[in-house]
Design an enzyme around this catalytic site. Structure first.
Site, mmCIF file in Angstrom:
data_model
loop_
_atom_site.group_PDB
_atom_site.id
_atom_site.type_symbol
_atom_site.label_atom_id
_atom_site.label_comp_id
_atom_site.label_asym_id
_atom_site.label_seq_id
_atom_site.Cartn_x
_atom_site.Cartn_y
_atom_site.Cartn_z
ATOM 1 N N LYS A 163 77.162 30.012 19.886
ATOM 2 C CA LYS A 163 76.674 31.018 20.877
ATOM 3 C C LYS A 163 77.233 32.212 21.136
ATOM 4 C CE LYS A 163 75.592 29.351 25.772
ATOM 5 N NZ LYS A 163 74.028 29.842 25.715
ATOM 6 N N TYR A 197 75.058 52.157 16.421
ATOM 7 C CA TYR A 197 76.423 52.737 16.525
ATOM 8 C C TYR A 197 76.336 53.731 14.826
ATOM 9 C CZ TYR A 197 78.167 49.800 12.607
ATOM 10 O OH TYR A 197 78.280 49.192 11.556
ATOM 11 N N LEU A 242 70.809 26.598 18.289
ATOM 12 C CA LEU A 242 71.849 26.493 19.312
ATOM 13 C C LEU A 242 71.935 24.979 19.655
ATOM 14 C CD1 LEU A 242 74.251 27.659 20.586
ATOM 15 C CD2 LEU A 242 72.815 27.729 22.501
ATOM 16 N N GLU A 273 63.497 26.852 17.756
ATOM 17 C CA GLU A 273 63.772 26.650 19.014
ATOM 18 C C GLU A 273 63.184 27.918 19.847
ATOM 19 O OE1 GLU A 273 68.148 27.143 20.135
ATOM 20 O OE2 GLU A 273 68.274 28.606 18.303
ATOM 21 N N ARG A 307 69.671 58.516 11.010
ATOM 22 C CA ARG A 307 69.622 57.248 11.210
ATOM 23 C C ARG A 307 69.740 56.827 12.394
ATOM 24 N NH1 ARG A 307 73.828 54.143 7.300
ATOM 25 N NH2 ARG A 307 75.428 54.895 8.980
ATOM 26 N N ARG A 353 72.323 40.448 33.911
ATOM 27 C CA ARG A 353 71.885 39.906 32.526
ATOM 28 C C ARG A 353 70.588 39.133 32.737
ATOM 29 N NH1 ARG A 353 72.041 35.017 29.838
ATOM 30 N NH2 ARG A 353 72.569 35.250 27.443
HETATM 31 N N1 PMP Z 1 68.857 27.869 22.134
HETATM 32 C C1 PMP Z 1 69.199 29.040 22.688
HETATM 33 C C2 PMP Z 1 68.971 30.098 21.550
HETATM 34 C C3 PMP Z 1 69.899 29.231 23.680
HETATM 35 O O1 PMP Z 1 70.257 30.582 24.084
HETATM 36 C C4 PMP Z 1 69.991 28.287 24.617
HETATM 37 C C5 PMP Z 1 70.514 28.645 26.104
HETATM 38 N N2 PMP Z 1 71.688 29.460 26.178
HETATM 39 C C6 PMP Z 1 69.768 26.885 24.347
HETATM 40 C C7 PMP Z 1 69.177 26.758 23.113
HETATM 41 C C8 PMP Z 1 69.693 25.711 25.303
HETATM 42 O O2 PMP Z 1 71.234 25.593 25.364
HETATM 43 P P1 PMP Z 1 71.710 24.989 26.709
HETATM 44 O O3 PMP Z 1 70.913 23.739 27.056
HETATM 45 O O4 PMP Z 1 73.262 24.450 26.309
HETATM 46 O O5 PMP Z 1 71.625 25.811 27.853
#
Ligand code: PMP
Length: 286
Positions: free
Chosen positions: A147, A33, A204, A179, A52, A100
């Site tokens: 999330k 934006y 997460l 992760e 930019r 998605r």
């Molecule tokens: N880490 C990240 C970054 C994710 O996006 C997800 C999936 N949404 C997970 C871990 C796994 O989470 P869950 O088992 O609740 O789907």
């Protein structure tokens, strides 16, 4: 008063401008934006904003939806249509809409929207008093336990993995794995211990991760919650990711180097089976 806004080539009353819920700006924060100030109906610092905007779009590999001359003309037009004397023109361009997926198509048509906001920029009372600020740790974005749909980096990283012939990425911070792009990452060591990173704001808190840990004993696995490196993962017997969409999915290599014998691990596949059986047996119907 109803403003006239701009959306994908059209000037519309603001209540008629609709964007798809599948827009990647909405689902992945895959958008950029600019905000340009207007004084006396004229644009301030416009060349800087245009430059930019072009840099941001280029960095994300989104095509400029209009040429520079038209961009300027659209700004003049939206200011004129709204009789804006003092305020802001907000412009947003997203990659576009599709079902998605972290991996996006290269054929998307960007979503291009603009609107004006009346703001008394010159008569800002704070210019006389000054403003007070708080100092806070820069956590942009260090709160991965939330999330959020701020998934742009993960999406771009997964696209890069695909480009290099891989299926996913695992993120590394300070030498330790956090992760995968959209899943938690785990290993089973040579000593037969399931190791998974401890919960913190670095990752997460996967729902699947929690359920799988609850089933580890059932397949004769002890587990440890601690951070580990890529080297340790490469030295492991097995590795896997967990997520609501992937369940328990074996990981067989990192950066082209095999984990274990380079095939899905036996205990991983057992965990997958046990997880699916357990969840399906307890699945909630209407
Ligand atoms: N880490 C990240 C970054 C994710 O996006 C997800 C999936 N949404 C997970 C871990 C796994 O989470 P869950 O088992 O609740 O789907």
């Amino acid at each position: 008063m109803t403003r006239t806004v701009y959306l994908n080539g059209q000037f519309l009353p603001e209540d008629q401008a609709k964007v798809s819920i599948f827009d990647r700006g909405y689902t992945f924060a895959d958008a950029i934006y600019e905000v340009t100030a207007v004084i006396g109906g004229k644009l301030l610092d416009f060349p800087g904003h245009t430059a930019r905007l072009k840099r941001s779009l280029e960095a994300l590999g989104i095509a400029m939806p209009v040429g520079e001359d038209e961009l300027l003309e659209l700004h003049h037009e939206i200011v004129a249509r709204n009789g804006l004397d003092q305020g802001l023109v907000y412009l947003q361009i997203s990659r576009g809409a599709e079902d998605r997926n972290f991996l996006f198509s290269d054929s998307l048509t960007p979503t291009f929207s603009m609107f004006t906001q009346v703001v008394p920029l010159l008569a800002n009372p704070k210019a006389q008093t000054g403003i007070a600020v708080l100092s806070v740790p820069d956590g942009r974005w260090a709160n991965r336990q939330i999330k959020t749909v701020q998934l742009l980096f993960s999406s771009l990283a997964k696209m890069e993995a695909k480009k290099q012939g891989a299926d996913d990425v695992i993120f590394v911070e300070d030498g330790l794995i956090t992760e995968a792009s959209s899943a938690n990452f785990h290993i089973i060591t040579k000593a037969g211990v399931l190791v998974t990173r401890q919960l913190s704001n670095a990752l997460l808190h996967g729902i699947t991760r929690g359920s799988v840990l609850g089933l580890a004993e059932k397949v004769g696995l002890a587990f440890e919650e601690r951070a580990f490196s890529v080297e340790e993962a490469l030295d492991a017997d097995e590795a896997f990711i967990t997520s609501a969409g992937a369940f328990v999915l074996p990981v067989v290599s990192i950066d082209g180097k095999a984990i274990g014998n380079g095939k899905p691990g036996e205990r991983t596949l057992k965990l997958r089976e046990v997880y699916i059986d357990d969840q399906v047996s307890r699945a909630i119907g209407r």
